[in-house]
Motif scaffolding. Structure first.
Motif, PDB file in Angstrom:
ATOM      1  N   LEU A 112     -70.588  -5.241 -50.378  1.00 53.92           N
ATOM      2  CA  LEU A 112     -70.838  -6.399 -50.720  1.00 53.92           C
ATOM      3  C   LEU A 112     -71.361  -7.269 -49.221  1.00 53.92           C
ATOM      4  N   ALA A 113     -70.540  -6.948 -48.025  1.00 56.16           N
ATOM      5  CA  ALA A 113     -71.079  -7.432 -46.955  1.00 56.16           C
ATOM      6  C   ALA A 113     -72.531  -6.978 -46.490  1.00 56.16           C
ATOM      7  N   TRP A 114     -72.890  -5.605 -46.919  1.00 52.71           N
ATOM      8  CA  TRP A 114     -74.248  -5.369 -46.433  1.00 52.71           C
ATOM      9  C   TRP A 114     -75.317  -5.821 -47.318  1.00 52.71           C
ATOM     10  N   MET A 115     -74.944  -6.171 -48.596  1.00 50.19           N
ATOM     11  CA  MET A 115     -75.860  -6.636 -49.526  1.00 50.19           C
ATOM     12  C   MET A 115     -76.144  -8.146 -48.920  1.00 50.19           C
ATOM     13  N   MET A 116     -75.088  -8.785 -48.374  1.00 46.05           N
ATOM     14  CA  MET A 116     -75.501 -10.302 -47.896  1.00 46.05           C
ATOM     15  C   MET A 116     -76.178 -10.237 -46.847  1.00 46.05           C
ATOM     16  N   LEU A 117     -75.977  -9.346 -45.962  1.00 49.26           N
ATOM     17  CA  LEU A 117     -76.567  -9.167 -44.664  1.00 49.26           C
ATOM     18  C   LEU A 117     -78.190  -9.057 -44.757  1.00 49.26           C
ATOM     19  N   VAL A 118     -78.382  -8.084 -45.712  1.00 48.03           N
ATOM     20  CA  VAL A 118     -79.915  -7.623 -45.943  1.00 48.03           C
ATOM     21  C   VAL A 118     -80.635  -8.803 -46.559  1.00 48.03           C
ATOM     22  N   ASP A 119     -79.585  -9.554 -47.529  1.00 46.56           N
ATOM     23  CA  ASP A 119     -80.365 -10.416 -48.273  1.00 46.56           C
ATOM     24  C   ASP A 119     -80.648 -11.710 -47.531  1.00 46.56           C
ATOM     25  N   GLY A 120     -79.572 -12.061 -46.399  1.00 44.68           N
ATOM     26  CA  GLY A 120     -79.700 -13.188 -45.754  1.00 44.68           C
ATOM     27  C   GLY A 120     -80.899 -12.908 -44.594  1.00 44.68           C
ATOM     28  N   LEU A 135     -75.930 -17.776 -44.117  1.00 47.07           N
ATOM     29  CA  LEU A 135     -77.100 -18.121 -43.362  1.00 47.07           C
ATOM     30  C   LEU A 135     -76.874 -18.900 -41.865  1.00 47.07           C
ATOM     31  N   GLU A 136     -75.752 -19.358 -41.991  1.00 47.30           N
ATOM     32  CA  GLU A 136     -75.198 -19.946 -40.849  1.00 47.30           C
ATOM     33  C   GLU A 136     -75.139 -18.931 -39.747  1.00 47.30           C
ATOM     34  N   LEU A 137     -74.208 -17.990 -40.062  1.00 46.22           N
ATOM     35  CA  LEU A 137     -73.816 -16.665 -39.143  1.00 46.22           C
ATOM     36  C   LEU A 137     -75.225 -15.956 -38.836  1.00 46.22           C
ATOM     37  N   LEU A 138     -76.342 -15.799 -39.663  1.00 45.51           N
ATOM     38  CA  LEU A 138     -77.313 -15.118 -38.988  1.00 45.51           C
ATOM     39  C   LEU A 138     -78.235 -16.211 -38.272  1.00 45.51           C
ATOM     40  N   LEU A 139     -78.258 -17.567 -38.468  1.00 42.21           N
ATOM     41  CA  LEU A 139     -79.187 -18.548 -37.565  1.00 42.21           C
ATOM     42  C   LEU A 139     -78.595 -18.363 -36.205  1.00 42.21           C
ATOM     43  N   GLU A 140     -77.532 -18.823 -35.987  1.00 39.09           N
ATOM     44  CA  GLU A 140     -76.978 -18.720 -34.690  1.00 39.09           C
ATOM     45  C   GLU A 140     -77.593 -17.632 -33.694  1.00 39.09           C
TER      46      GLU A 140
END
Length: 464
Positions: A157-165, A210-215
């Motif tokens: 699930l974490a990998w899915m969220m990483l790729v999607d995000g 999205l916040e985790l990736l944007l920063e």
């Protein structure tokens, strides 16, 4: 079986052997059997299911996470015409609800390409970003329906969220940056469908991802400004040169929630004090209001809440927010309405109420034509008849907030009931509907004036 008790009778006198035999013969076992009252037990269970008990705790409540939930489309909308087209992604899936669908598998390789390009420009590597999401996966997982996440373990699930995000943010970056659209791995025609897919209720990521990736990719508010530009383009149809972000504003739940907030704007709520108004309207549509002397003007702010009415004797002005109608309008508003119907969302139906109010003004293609003429509505869908049909389909079985726009409706009704204003409007429309009739009227007035002047000087010569 509750009690097992042994009772031994008194032994006759004699030897120990005789006493043992006598005791064995006279030994009795009593078994008490309690028959449970099924009806009473059923009642108790029912009472407890409502009133709860000491075993209740915060973890057993509906909110199992501090993060806002991402609900599915409510049951009442499942019979919507063309449900799959309006509520399900056609090109790309985001999150676990539609991840398993075979028709969306083609986009998975494209998402990995966009993820690779996004991470190349990040200050942190893919492993660091992945670990950030894993560290919060228990909270993030609870944002979704349990039936949708039980088939995935935490790492999947974490990998899915990483790729999607990452792919989602890369798409938005390319879409909002001039000259970057060529970096997208699909054609421009497909990009329009992707934009629609990203704003479906069941195709959302928790904004925390999205916040985790944007920063790790943007400095300060750059990332949030990029998302704001994307939302602004979705609403207005044009890209602003710069947008401002309020760092103190509460974070949205997901992109669809942010879209709803920007549609509603910073205006006050459309709810008004109860008790105002008559509760019903005798007018039906734009053309009837036009016949009563009411004109339509675009509101200044563009917020869906910014609806007002002002009356000046026999003329009235109804200010409405500008709205653009295109192929994505129906799906966009249906998903916003579905979001407002969900129990996880605060009891607020402002988008629903706006759509129902606009539908009350639009019955026929001529109503759409008048709104276009007054620059309130922009039609990129096709004919005016298609627009009128669209609003009738969106509002099927919808129930708006009875308090929404109540004072505006009351003012319109009061003006509409004024017969003098209707007569004046009909007279003006009949005799001054074109420049030629106005010129003819002015010519007749001048002819009467000069004719009267000539008669006056004939009766009273200037010499006298």
């Amino acid at each position: 079986m509750e009690i097992v008790r042994k009772e031994t009778g008194q032994a006759r006198e004699g030897s120990d052997h005789q006493f043992a035999i006598a005791s064995k013969q006279r030994e009795k076992t009593r078994i008490d059997i309690v028959v449970e009252d099924n009806a009473s037990s059923s009642r108790e269970k029912r009472f407890k299911s409502v009133m709860g008990g000491p075993e209740d705790s915060e973890s057993s409540q509906l909110s199992e996470t501090k993060l806002p939930r991402i609900p599915k489309v409510p049951q009442m909308l499942l019979n919507t015409k063309d449900f799959k087209k309006q509520f399900e992604p056609r090109v790309v899936s985001v999150g676990p609800y539609h991840h398993h669908k075979q028709e969306l598998k083609a986009a998975e390789m494209l998402k990995r390409q966009m993820t690779k390009q996004f991470i190349r420009d990040c200050s942190q590597g893919i492993e660091v970003l992945y670990n950030k999401i894993v560290s919060e996966i228990s909270e993030l997982k609870n944002c979704y329906n349990k039936n949708a996440t039980k088939k995935y373990n935490d790492e999947d699930l974490a990998w899915m969220m990483l790729v999607d995000g990452c792919s989602l943010l890369h798409y938005i970056h390319c879409y909002t940056t001039e000259g970057k659209s060529k970096d997208l791995p699909f054609k421009h025609q497909i990009a329009a469908f992707v934009q629609q897919d990203l704003l479906l209720l069941e195709n959302q990521l928790p904004f925390r991802v999205l916040e985790l990736l944007l920063e790790s990719r943007f400095k300060g508010n750059e990332g949030m400004e990029m998302i704001e530009k994307f939302i602004h383009f979705t609403i207005k149809g044009w890209m602003p040169s710069k947008v401002t972000c309020d760092p103190n504003e509460e974070k949205p739940s997901h992109l669809l929630d942010l879209l709803r907030r920007r549609f509603l704007g910073d205006q006050k709520s459309c709810k008004t004090e109860s008790g105002k108004g008559e509760g019903w309207n005798s007018y039906r549509n734009v053309n009837e209001l036009k016949a009563a002397g009411i004109r339509f003007r675009p509101a200044k702010s563009g917020s869906l809440r910014d609806i007002s009415f002002k009356s000046y004797f026999f003329c009235g002005f109804l200010n409405l927010p500008e709205i653009t109608i295109d192929d994505s309008t129906k799906a966009r508003f249906l998903n916003l309405i579905a979001y407002e119907l969900c129990p996880e969302v605060p009891n607020d139906s402002e988008v629903t109420s706006y759509i129902c109010f606009l539908d009350s003004l639009i019955d026929e293609p001529s109503d759409v034509k008048e709104l276009r003429r007054q620059h309130v509505l922009r039609n990129f869908l096709g004919s005016d008849e298609e627009v009128a049909t669209l609003f009738n389909e969106i509002t099927t079985d919808l129930v708006p907030d009875s308090e929404a726009y109540k004072d505006v409706k009351a003012k319109i009704q009061k003006h509409y009931k004024n017969e003098v204003s209707t007569w004046m409007t009909e007279g003006l429309h009949s005799h001054f509907s074109s420049p030629w009739t106005i010129l003819a009227f002015l010519g007749a007035v001048l002819a009467l004036f000069f004719g009267g002047l000539q008669t006056y000087y004939t009766v009273f010569p200037r010499g006298n």
